[in-house]
Write a protein that holds these residues in place. Structure first.
Motif, PDB file in Angstrom:
ATOM      1  N   LEU A  97       0.832  -1.204   0.000  1.00  0.00           N
ATOM      2  CA  LEU A  97       0.000   0.000   0.000  1.00  0.00           C
ATOM      3  C   LEU A  97       0.880   1.274   0.000  1.00  0.00           C
TER       4      LEU A  97
ATOM      5  N   LYS B 204       2.447   1.660  -3.395  1.00  0.00           N
ATOM      6  CA  LYS B 204       1.481   2.063  -4.412  1.00  0.00           C
ATOM      7  C   LYS B 204       0.997   3.483  -4.184  1.00  0.00           C
ATOM      8  N   PHE B 205       0.712   3.883  -2.970  1.00  0.00           N
ATOM      9  CA  PHE B 205       0.099   5.185  -2.731  1.00  0.00           C
ATOM     10  C   PHE B 205       1.058   6.226  -2.122  1.00  0.00           C
ATOM     11  N   ALA B 206       1.961   5.846  -1.282  1.00  0.00           N
ATOM     12  CA  ALA B 206       2.755   6.833  -0.568  1.00  0.00           C
ATOM     13  C   ALA B 206       4.191   6.927  -1.086  1.00  0.00           C
TER      14      ALA B 206
END
Length: 164
Positions: free
Chosen positions: A24, A27-29
């Motif tokens: 996660l 992918k996002f941060a």
């Protein structure tokens, strides 16, 4: 179980949770964090380049300032030299004018002395002529028997007359 021995179920679920968290975050941060770090790195590099450029400009300005100071000192020295030359010219002109005036006064005084000398000579000639006439008249009035007597009379009259 002790506090220091891990439970295998807890380790399994912690590893899965950690893996999901890494996925996660990646992918996002991770991309925004990397992008922020790259942006920050670029900003720092740009700031360092700007600081180097500013430092170079300051050095150029210091060099230019030194050139301006040297030029100003040269101009000041030139102006002082011109002022001294002008002062010397004024002093020399005044000295020359004073010398010319003194020469004129001397010439005038000499002319005055010559006039007075000429007048005195004329007056002396007039007095000598009058004296000569007086002597001649007195000689003619007296009986002149001999040249010795004439000479004695002339000498006596000449001693009576004061030429000063």
């Amino acid at each position: 179980m002790g506090l220091l021995t891990p439970d295998p179920g807890l380790v399994f679920w912690t590893a899965i949770t950690f893996g999901i968290l890494v996925i996660l975050l990646r992918k996002f941060a991770w991309k925004p964090i990397l992008h922020a770090l790259r942006t920050r790195e670029e900003t720092i590099e740009f700031s360092l380049a700007a600081a180097a450029k500013a430092k170079a400009e300051i050095e150029d300005l210091n060099v230019e300032k030194e050139k301006i100071l040297i030029a100003a000192k040269d101009e000041r020295d030139s102006l002082i030299k011109e002022a001294r030359e002008l002062k010397q010219n004024i002093v020399d002109d005044a000295r020359n004018k004073a010398q010319e005036e003194a020469d004129k006064i001397i010439v005038s005084a000499r002319q005055q002395i010559e006039r007075e000398k000429s007048d005195a000579i004329q007056e002396m000639k007039r007095q000598v002529a009058e004296l000569s006439v007086n002597i001649a008249g007195k000689l003619l009035e007296q009986e002149l028997e001999s040249t010795d007597k004439q000479k004695a009379i002339i000498e006596r009259y000449l001693q009576e007359v004061n030429f000063n």
